[in-house]
Design a protein around this motif. Structure first.
Motif, PDB file in Angstrom:
ATOM      1  N   LEU A 182       0.828  -1.206   0.000  1.00 44.37           N
ATOM      2  CA  LEU A 182       0.000   0.000   0.000  1.00 44.37           C
ATOM      3  C   LEU A 182       0.862   1.256   0.000  1.00 44.37           C
ATOM      4  O   LEU A 182       0.540   2.243  -0.672  1.00 44.37           O
ATOM      5  CB  LEU A 182      -0.930  -0.006   1.216  1.00 44.37           C
ATOM      6  N   HIS A 190       0.939   4.093  -2.776  1.00 40.42           N
ATOM      7  CA  HIS A 190       0.707   5.486  -2.384  1.00 40.42           C
ATOM      8  C   HIS A 190       1.849   6.390  -2.853  1.00 40.42           C
ATOM      9  O   HIS A 190       1.603   7.491  -3.375  1.00 40.42           O
ATOM     10  CB  HIS A 190       0.562   5.568  -0.864  1.00 40.42           C
ATOM     11  N   GLU A 222       1.597   6.871  -6.613  1.00 38.24           N
ATOM     12  CA  GLU A 222       0.539   7.824  -6.956  1.00 38.24           C
ATOM     13  C   GLU A 222       0.960   9.249  -6.614  1.00 38.24           C
ATOM     14  O   GLU A 222       0.688  10.188  -7.375  1.00 38.24           O
ATOM     15  CB  GLU A 222      -0.749   7.465  -6.208  1.00 38.24           C
ATOM     16  N   ARG A 223       1.638   9.397  -5.473  1.00 40.27           N
ATOM     17  CA  ARG A 223       2.075  10.738  -5.079  1.00 40.27           C
ATOM     18  C   ARG A 223       3.111  11.280  -6.052  1.00 40.27           C
ATOM     19  O   ARG A 223       3.050  12.456  -6.435  1.00 40.27           O
ATOM     20  CB  ARG A 223       2.657  10.681  -3.664  1.00 40.27           C
TER      21      ARG A 223
END
Length: 248
Positions: free
Chosen positions: A111, A115, A118-119
């Motif tokens: 995860l 994350h 995506e950031r």
């Protein structure tokens, strides 16, 4: 990426290899345990469970814990003593909880990786958008200024520097009121708290003292320090001369 993250990533990508390694390790521990009947090395079964946990699902981890628990009990020096079922249950629970803990750790790592990816993508897109906006502002034939809450220039494009006579120097940090009095007055007035969108005509002064008529489009925005203002300025002097020449 640290060693644990590299190992978890390897376990996910090489599931069969990791499972075979865990099986060989379990067989080796069981053989050594059978050769040393006076002592128990059942705690070593934790290592193959940790090794295989990232490559197995919950049911597979539970089955592996049951198998390791039975092997531990089978070669335990006190297996003939009372309480064998309780010891077996404790061993299975310990092995299973260790595997589940490692699986949860791996899920959180996945995860976190998603994350961070995506950031990074959002940051990249934002940088591209900011770069496009900078290019659009800097290449605009209209003079564009942004002012901070004090009325000082935060950004000025090339057209703005040329319009106000600052071709040889920057305008950042300059108090714009001596050159364009209307925007700072609006920032200091009550209308600065509203979402202002308007256009005005105002006297403007170049760096060399030359006065000209400026047509200004204004809009306010909020910053952490207070209201800011964006201004698009057009030199309307030529248009004024045309109107005077036409008799209007």
């Amino acid at each position: 990426m640290n060693r644990l993250e590299k190992f978890l990533a390897y376990s996910e990508s090489r599931r069969l290899t990791v499972c075979v390694m865990a099986a060989l390790l379990i067989a080796a521990i069981a053989w050594v345990d059978s050769m040393t009947p006076e002592s128990s090395i059942g705690f070593l079964y934790l290592f193959p469970i940790l090794l295989a946990a990232a490559a197995l699902n919950s049911w597979q981890i539970l089955l592996l814990a049951v198998m390791c628990g039975f092997l531990r009990e089978a070669f335990d020096p006190i297996r003939a003593a009372p309480g064998g079922i309780e010891r077996l249950a404790v061993a299975i629970a310990g092995y299973a909880m260790t595997g589940f803990f490692f699986t949860t750790l791996n899920q959180r790592r996945r995860l976190l990786v998603v994350h961070l990816a995506e950031r990074e993508e959002q940051i990249r897109l934002r940088h591209e958008a900011e770069q496009q906006v900078r290019v659009l502002i800097e290449t605009s034939p209209l003079a564009i200024l942004t002012l901070d809450h004090r009325g000082h220039v935060a950004l000025a494009n090339e057209s703005a520097r040329g319009l106000f006579g600052f071709d040889d120097g920057p305008m950042q940090g300059l108090d714009v009121e001596p050159h364009l009095p209307i925007p700072p007055r609006m920032l200091k007035g009550a209308s600065a708290t509203a979402n202002l969108r308007t256009n005005v005509e105002s006297k403007a002064v170049r760096r060399n003292g030359e006065v000209f008529l400026a047509h200004v489009w204004l809009s306010t925005y909020r910053t952490s320090e207070g209201p800011g203002l964006a201004a698009v300025v057009w030199d309307a002097s030529e248009n004024l001369r045309d109107r005077e020449g036409a008799g209007f």
